[in-house]
Scaffold this active site. Structure first.
Site, PDB file in Angstrom:
ATOM      1  N   SER A 217      15.037  82.048  29.372  1.00  0.00           N
ATOM      2  CA  SER A 217      15.659  83.295  28.964  1.00  0.00           C
ATOM      3  C   SER A 217      15.982  83.269  27.469  1.00  0.00           C
ATOM      4  O   SER A 217      16.590  82.328  26.974  1.00  0.00           O
ATOM      5  CB  SER A 217      16.936  83.511  29.771  1.00  0.00           C
ATOM      6  OG  SER A 217      17.514  84.717  29.384  1.00  0.00           O
ATOM      7  N   GLY A 218      15.546  84.312  26.757  1.00  0.00           N
ATOM      8  CA  GLY A 218      15.820  84.388  25.318  1.00  0.00           C
ATOM      9  C   GLY A 218      14.738  83.759  24.461  1.00  0.00           C
ATOM     10  O   GLY A 218      14.845  83.726  23.241  1.00  0.00           O
TER      11      GLY A 218
ATOM     12  N   GLY B   2      11.351  82.091  33.241  1.00  0.00           N
ATOM     13  CA  GLY B   2      10.931  80.697  33.332  1.00  0.00           C
ATOM     14  C   GLY B   2      11.844  79.907  34.252  1.00  0.00           C
ATOM     15  O   GLY B   2      12.789  80.445  34.840  1.00  0.00           O
TER      16      GLY B   2
ATOM     17  N   SER C 212      18.343  90.690  28.117  1.00  0.00           N
ATOM     18  CA  SER C 212      17.616  89.844  29.071  1.00  0.00           C
ATOM     19  C   SER C 212      16.964  90.682  30.175  1.00  0.00           C
ATOM     20  O   SER C 212      17.605  91.525  30.792  1.00  0.00           O
ATOM     21  CB  SER C 212      18.608  88.859  29.691  1.00  0.00           C
ATOM     22  OG  SER C 212      17.947  88.023  30.591  1.00  0.00           O
ATOM     23  N   SER C 213      15.678  90.446  30.418  1.00  0.00           N
ATOM     24  CA  SER C 213      14.993  91.162  31.503  1.00  0.00           C
ATOM     25  C   SER C 213      15.412  90.521  32.807  1.00  0.00           C
ATOM     26  O   SER C 213      15.248  89.320  32.982  1.00  0.00           O
ATOM     27  CB  SER C 213      13.475  91.019  31.405  1.00  0.00           C
ATOM     28  OG  SER C 213      13.047  90.938  30.083  1.00  0.00           O
TER      29      SER C 213
ATOM     30  N   THR D 169       9.497  88.908  26.357  1.00  0.00           N
ATOM     31  CA  THR D 169       9.339  90.360  26.373  1.00  0.00           C
ATOM     32  C   THR D 169       8.888  90.873  25.013  1.00  0.00           C
ATOM     33  O   THR D 169       8.047  91.769  24.931  1.00  0.00           O
ATOM     34  CB  THR D 169      10.649  91.025  26.845  1.00  0.00           C
ATOM     35  OG1 THR D 169      10.982  90.448  28.114  1.00  0.00           O
ATOM     36  CG2 THR D 169      10.502  92.507  27.006  1.00  0.00           C
TER      37      THR D 169
ATOM     38  N   ASN E 227      20.985  85.959  26.380  1.00  0.00           N
ATOM     39  CA  ASN E 227      20.135  86.939  25.713  1.00  0.00           C
ATOM     40  C   ASN E 227      20.791  88.314  25.813  1.00  0.00           C
ATOM     41  O   ASN E 227      21.130  88.754  26.909  1.00  0.00           O
ATOM     42  CB  ASN E 227      18.756  86.932  26.414  1.00  0.00           C
ATOM     43  CG  ASN E 227      17.761  87.880  25.780  1.00  0.00           C
ATOM     44  OD1 ASN E 227      18.089  88.591  24.829  1.00  0.00           O
ATOM     45  ND2 ASN E 227      16.547  87.898  26.310  1.00  0.00           N
TER      46      ASN E 227
ATOM     47  N   GLU F  42      14.667  77.936  35.867  1.00  0.00           N
ATOM     48  CA  GLU F  42      16.113  78.092  35.610  1.00  0.00           C
ATOM     49  C   GLU F  42      16.908  76.985  36.270  1.00  0.00           C
ATOM     50  O   GLU F  42      16.624  76.595  37.401  1.00  0.00           O
ATOM     51  CB  GLU F  42      16.614  79.436  36.159  1.00  0.00           C
ATOM     52  CG  GLU F  42      16.250  80.575  35.266  1.00  0.00           C
ATOM     53  CD  GLU F  42      16.861  81.899  35.708  1.00  0.00           C
ATOM     54  OE1 GLU F  42      17.482  81.960  36.772  1.00  0.00           O
ATOM     55  OE2 GLU F  42      16.697  82.869  34.952  1.00  0.00           O
TER      56      GLU F  42
HETATM   57  P1  ATP Z   1      14.649  86.996  29.218  1.00  0.00           P
HETATM   58  O1  ATP Z   1      13.997  86.015  30.137  1.00  0.00           O
HETATM   59  O2  ATP Z   1      16.133  86.844  29.203  1.00  0.00           O
HETATM   60  O3  ATP Z   1      14.210  88.391  29.420  1.00  0.00           O
HETATM   61  P2  ATP Z   1      12.900  86.860  26.909  1.00  0.00           P
HETATM   62  O4  ATP Z   1      12.135  85.593  26.873  1.00  0.00           O
HETATM   63  O5  ATP Z   1      12.193  88.056  27.392  1.00  0.00           O
HETATM   64  O6  ATP Z   1      14.242  86.574  27.715  1.00  0.00           O
HETATM   65  P3  ATP Z   1      13.267  88.420  24.524  1.00  0.00           P
HETATM   66  O7  ATP Z   1      14.122  89.487  25.068  1.00  0.00           O
HETATM   67  O8  ATP Z   1      11.840  88.699  24.296  1.00  0.00           O
HETATM   68  O9  ATP Z   1      13.457  87.106  25.433  1.00  0.00           O
HETATM   69  O10 ATP Z   1      13.877  87.888  23.154  1.00  0.00           O
HETATM   70  C1  ATP Z   1      15.264  87.690  22.984  1.00  0.00           C
HETATM   71  C2  ATP Z   1      15.692  88.165  21.617  1.00  0.00           C
HETATM   72  O11 ATP Z   1      15.139  87.298  20.630  1.00  0.00           O
HETATM   73  C3  ATP Z   1      15.173  89.549  21.249  1.00  0.00           C
HETATM   74  O12 ATP Z   1      16.078  90.537  21.667  1.00  0.00           O
HETATM   75  C4  ATP Z   1      15.079  89.468  19.741  1.00  0.00           C
HETATM   76  O13 ATP Z   1      16.345  89.667  19.159  1.00  0.00           O
HETATM   77  C5  ATP Z   1      14.719  88.019  19.494  1.00  0.00           C
HETATM   78  N1  ATP Z   1      13.251  87.826  19.338  1.00  0.00           N
HETATM   79  C6  ATP Z   1      12.373  87.409  20.270  1.00  0.00           C
HETATM   80  N2  ATP Z   1      11.126  87.326  19.778  1.00  0.00           N
HETATM   81  C7  ATP Z   1      11.212  87.705  18.497  1.00  0.00           C
HETATM   82  C8  ATP Z   1      10.261  87.826  17.425  1.00  0.00           C
HETATM   83  N3  ATP Z   1       8.978  87.538  17.593  1.00  0.00           N
HETATM   84  N4  ATP Z   1      10.714  88.237  16.222  1.00  0.00           N
HETATM   85  C9  ATP Z   1      12.017  88.521  16.030  1.00  0.00           C
HETATM   86  N5  ATP Z   1      12.956  88.412  16.988  1.00  0.00           N
HETATM   87  C10 ATP Z   1      12.573  88.014  18.208  1.00  0.00           C
HETATM   88 MG    MG Z   2      12.589  89.408  28.796  1.00  0.00          MG
END
Ligand code: ATP
Ligand code: MG
Length: 776
Positions: free
Chosen positions: A160-161, A464, A211-212, A165, A208, A466
């Site tokens: 997560s984070g 991923g 977070s999705s 996404t 996050n 957890e």
């Molecule tokens: P989750 O499993 O909780 O959904 P995730 O892996 O989908 O997590 P994201 O929501 O894609 O995580 O990313 C978390 C935060 O990190 C985003 O809201 C953004 O602020 C930052 N972030 C992620 N990727 C980038 C990037 N390529 N450039 C800039 N900031 C990013």
């Molecule tokens: Mg996500």
């Protein structure tokens, strides 16, 4: 490192040794003892001893970074971590390990990284022609789809984070900008679906802010001519418990706050909204609102004060509400449907405020709604299209059918205790919310239909592996999913690589990798798999989690992957008895699951009286939410609808997802979260190493080190170097050309091998070869 090969020649050599903070630190060998090395650390000059197998070979120049890790001579976890560290320190978040892309979250928008100019630059370029980038992976997927006429998937994973996404959004943007022009509104809709999915499916967690809380597989379909022709979204396992309860510091789904912050004064009044701390379903979590420095709209001060706000670079509840409204419109939803959505969301909030107390006047020991919360009953009923008295009865009593001698008799009303009624209320709120989510995804899919699709590119974004202090059914399902994906990864990357060596006639020792098929079977085999046992338990008249847990242990006695919780070496914050938990050895580590709510969480069916209540709603859309067969997870058996448990539904969704993945070309993106404080550009080595290990990189590196990770077909090699060679050599056919070239250069035959169609290089050797050719 191998123990047999050490001698005094090793003295002074630099190696990597493990370190609790940095993952690995460099140290110089000063002595060899009977089972290990004595070393001096480079940065702190400390003397330490390590066993041979605890040290990893280091590059001659450990300050040199490479775009593709396979260009290094020593491929191991330590050199990979070091390479990623060097690149990240230079503002480069992407690194390849052969075809796998590693992406480390920068936690800061990088200028131009995803701009339209950059998109143009990557179009049509092979991997390696330009800096590593998610666009290069998207382009490779597109080219392979066109060349092989097969669908492709991009599997994005990470904790997560980590940035899954955001990566998924970048892929969609790349594909739509390059090949979407003809699709016009379809492309627009594909990109516009994000505000909807994120409003209803994302929430602020401790890890996050966005977070999705559901998994998704987004398919972009292409026509014969290669342009975007449509799309389809499949979603998995929305976390419904969040609708009623959030851990401290976390929020409910964004939509609740967006509605409170963004509703017009009229709408706010009509929905009887109030500040977040007035609602039970919001007030136990963090009641703050997100604002953005660019927020264009004024905050209504009666809804929340300045002190309740937090600034985030991308999230703003007020602005996001406006974006959501627009996106819903683009997805074809009219004002009445939008009104239905708002009123359902507000209805859930009011439902959550209904409270119960034991009714001392009821001789049958039932409960009643407290006088203070009668208003909430009125508001919830009105907003969900229900009669208040029906809702009252539905919540305070359960309807059962008496059976006499096997014959079904009259319906009887059994009064409920206050705590039972509260549980029913929450079940109702969760059911309405998750059906609303299913309905929204269905609406989006309807608005981006696909005709004339010849192949698709799918992007998978699921949580991923957890592992928390307390792990429940949600982690159990997510980790099972990750076992399946890891197995798929092993099959694809490791098995296929070895099969290719074989088919090319290369003689390379088989490389063992840890197979996790036995863990998958522990979950899904029939009839003693954990999912089946859980379903069986639910059928018992007195189902208990302890009985399920005991049966799980008894039916799988001696299974390597399963143990009793007391065997756990990890200190969990709660002591667990053996019939309260399962200790499962996953590929990525051992997790102790607390089984307390497994039986309830596996069953998302509403009790009869609540289901009947919903059917009486005067809002046809509310009724429709519950009639959609596929959304309830019910299946038709002999004309009757049979309820399917959450686990069984997830298992079957996953198996159809894996069928899809098996039939596509695959591309892997491993996202990494650099630190737990969400701080820009801070590289916490030890935490990152753990994630690279969970992503299965250790076995990939071993495979690459022992094998030949760089390879080029004879014809590619020919066209690459033909111009820089004398015509006598260039006249040869590509295969002969390559052989002569290698002989002429006097290359060491240990460093490369000729296959049937390609020449293969050891790690780091292709780069050397290319250097030689450029110097000549
Ligand atoms: P989750 O499993 O909780 O959904 P995730 O892996 O989908 O997590 P994201 O929501 O894609 O995580 O990313 C978390 C935060 O990190 C985003 O809201 C953004 O602020 C930052 N972030 C992620 N990727 C980038 C990037 N390529 N450039 C800039 N900031 C990013
Ligand atoms: Mg996500």
């Amino acid at each position: 490192m191998e123990s047999s090969t050490h001698s005094t020649a090793d003295f002074g050599r630099l190696v990597w040794i493990s370190d609790d903070v940095d993952g690995f630190v460099a140290a110089r060998i000063t002595d060899i003892t009977h089972n290990g090395f004595q070393l001096t650390t480079e940065s702190t000059n400390q003397t330490v001893t390590r066993r041979y197998e605890e040290t990893f070979a280091c590059e001659e120049d450990p300050t040199k970074s490479v775009e593709d890790n396979c260009a290094l001579v020593h491929l191991n976890e330590a050199t990979l971590l070091n390479n990623c560290r060097l690149r990240y320190a230079n503002g480069k978040i992407y690194t390849y390990v052969a075809n796998i892309l590693i992406s480390i979250n920068p936690y800061q928008l990088i200028d131009n990284l995803y701009s339209s100019e950059t998109i143009k630059e990557y179009r049509g370029k092979s991997l390696g022609q330009k800096e590593p980038h998610i666009f290069a992976i998207a382009d490779k997927a597109y080219r392979e789809m066109r060349r092989n006429k097969t669908s492709q998937s991009i599997i994005v994973s990470g904790e997560s984070g980590a940035g899954k996404t955001e990566s998924q959004k970048a892929v969609l943007k790349y594909l739509c900008e390059n090949w979407g022009a003809e699709a016009g509104p379809i492309q627009q809709r594909l990109l516009e679906t994000n505000p909807i999915l994120e409003a209803f499916g994302n929430a602020k967690t401790l890890r996050n802010n966005n977070s999705s809380r559901f998994g998704k597989f987004v398919q972009i379909h292409f026509s014969d001519s290669g342009s975007v022709a449509g799309g389809f979204i499949s979603h998995y396992l929305l976390e419904t418990s969040r609708v009623c309860r959030q851990s401290s510091g976390e929020r409910n789904y964004h939509i609740f706050y967006q509605l409170i912050a963004g509703a017009s004064p009229d709408l706010y009044e009509k929905l009887r909204l109030a500040p977040a701390n007035k609602f039970n379903y919001l007030k136990h979590g963090a009641t703050m609102f997100f604002v953005n420095s660019k927020s264009s709209l004024k905050i209504a001060s009666d809804r929340f004060s300045e002190t309740d706000t937090v600034s985030d670079s991308i999230i703003s509840d007020i602005d996001d509400f406006a974006k959501l409204e627009k996106a819903l419109g683009l997805s074809g939803l009219g004002n009445s449907e939008k009104m239905f959505i708002w009123s359902t969301i507000a209805g859930i909030l009011h439902l959550g405020n209904i409270e119960f107390e034991e009714n001392s006047n009821d001789s049958r020991g039932g409960c009643r709604i407290t006088g203070d919360t009668e208003n909430s009953l009125m508001s919830a009923s009105e907003l969900l299209g229900l009669e208040p008295e029906e809702l009252r009865m539905g919540l305070c009593a359960r309807i059962m059918q008496a059976t006499k001698g096997g014959v079904k008799g009259t319906l009887i009303r059994v009064p409920l205790k206050a705590y039972e009624a509260a549980a029913g209320r929450d079940a109702l709120a969760k059911a309405i919310y998750s059906k609303l989510f299913d309905w929204l995804v269905a609406q989006i899919n309807k608005s981006i239909p696909f005709e004339k699709s010849s192949a698709y590119i799918g992007v998978l974004d699921v949580a991923g592996f957890e592992y928390f202090a307390v792990n429940s059914f949600e982690q159990f399902c997510i980790n099972f999913c990750n076992e399946k994906l890891q197995h798929f990864f092993n099959e694809r990357i490791l098995k296929q690589e070895q099969e290719m060596y074989e088919s090319e006639g290369l003689n390379i020792q088989k490389i063992e990798f840890s197979d996790n098929q036995d863990c998958i079977e522990l979950f899904e085999k029939k009839p003693s798999g954990l999912f089946d046992l859980l379903d069986e338990e639910a059928k018992l008249p007195r189902a208990t989690f302890q009985h399920f847990t005991q049966r799980a242990h008894e039916s799988n006695k001696g299974h390597f992957r399963l143990d009793a919780p007391r065997k756990s070496k990890v200190k969990s914050h709660r002591e667990m008895r053996d019939d309260e938990g399962l200790l499962i050895r996953h590929y990525a580590g051992t997790v102790c699951y607390e089984t307390r709510y497994f039986v309830e969480k596996n069953n998302d069916q509403l009790q009869n009286s609540l289901e009947m209540l919903i059917e009486q709603s005067s809002f046809p859309l509310i009724v429709a939410l519950f009639q959609n067969e596929s959304s309830t997870g019910a299946v038709k058996t002999g004309g009757r609808l049979k309820a399917v448990s959450v686990g069984a539904k997830f298992k079957s969704q996953l198996s159809s997802l894996l069928d899809k993945l098996n039939n596509t070309g695959t591309h892997f993106v491993r996202c990494v979260k650099p630190n737990s404080q969400m701080k820009a550009w801070q590289f916490d080595g030890s935490a990152i190493l753990g994630q690279l290990q969970c992503a299965g990189m250790a076995s990939v590196l071993r495979l690459m080190q022992e094998g030949f990770p760089s390879r080029t077909s004879f014809s590619d090699l020919y066209s690459m170097y033909e111009k820089s060679l004398p015509p006598s050599l260039a006249r040869l056919d590509p295969r002969m050309f390559s052989k002569c070239l290698f002989r002429a250069l006097g290359l060491d035959s240990h460093d490369f091998q000729f296959g049937n169609t390609k020449v293969f290089f050891r790690a780091g050797k292709f780069a050397e070869f290319d250097q030689m050719m450029k110097q000549d």
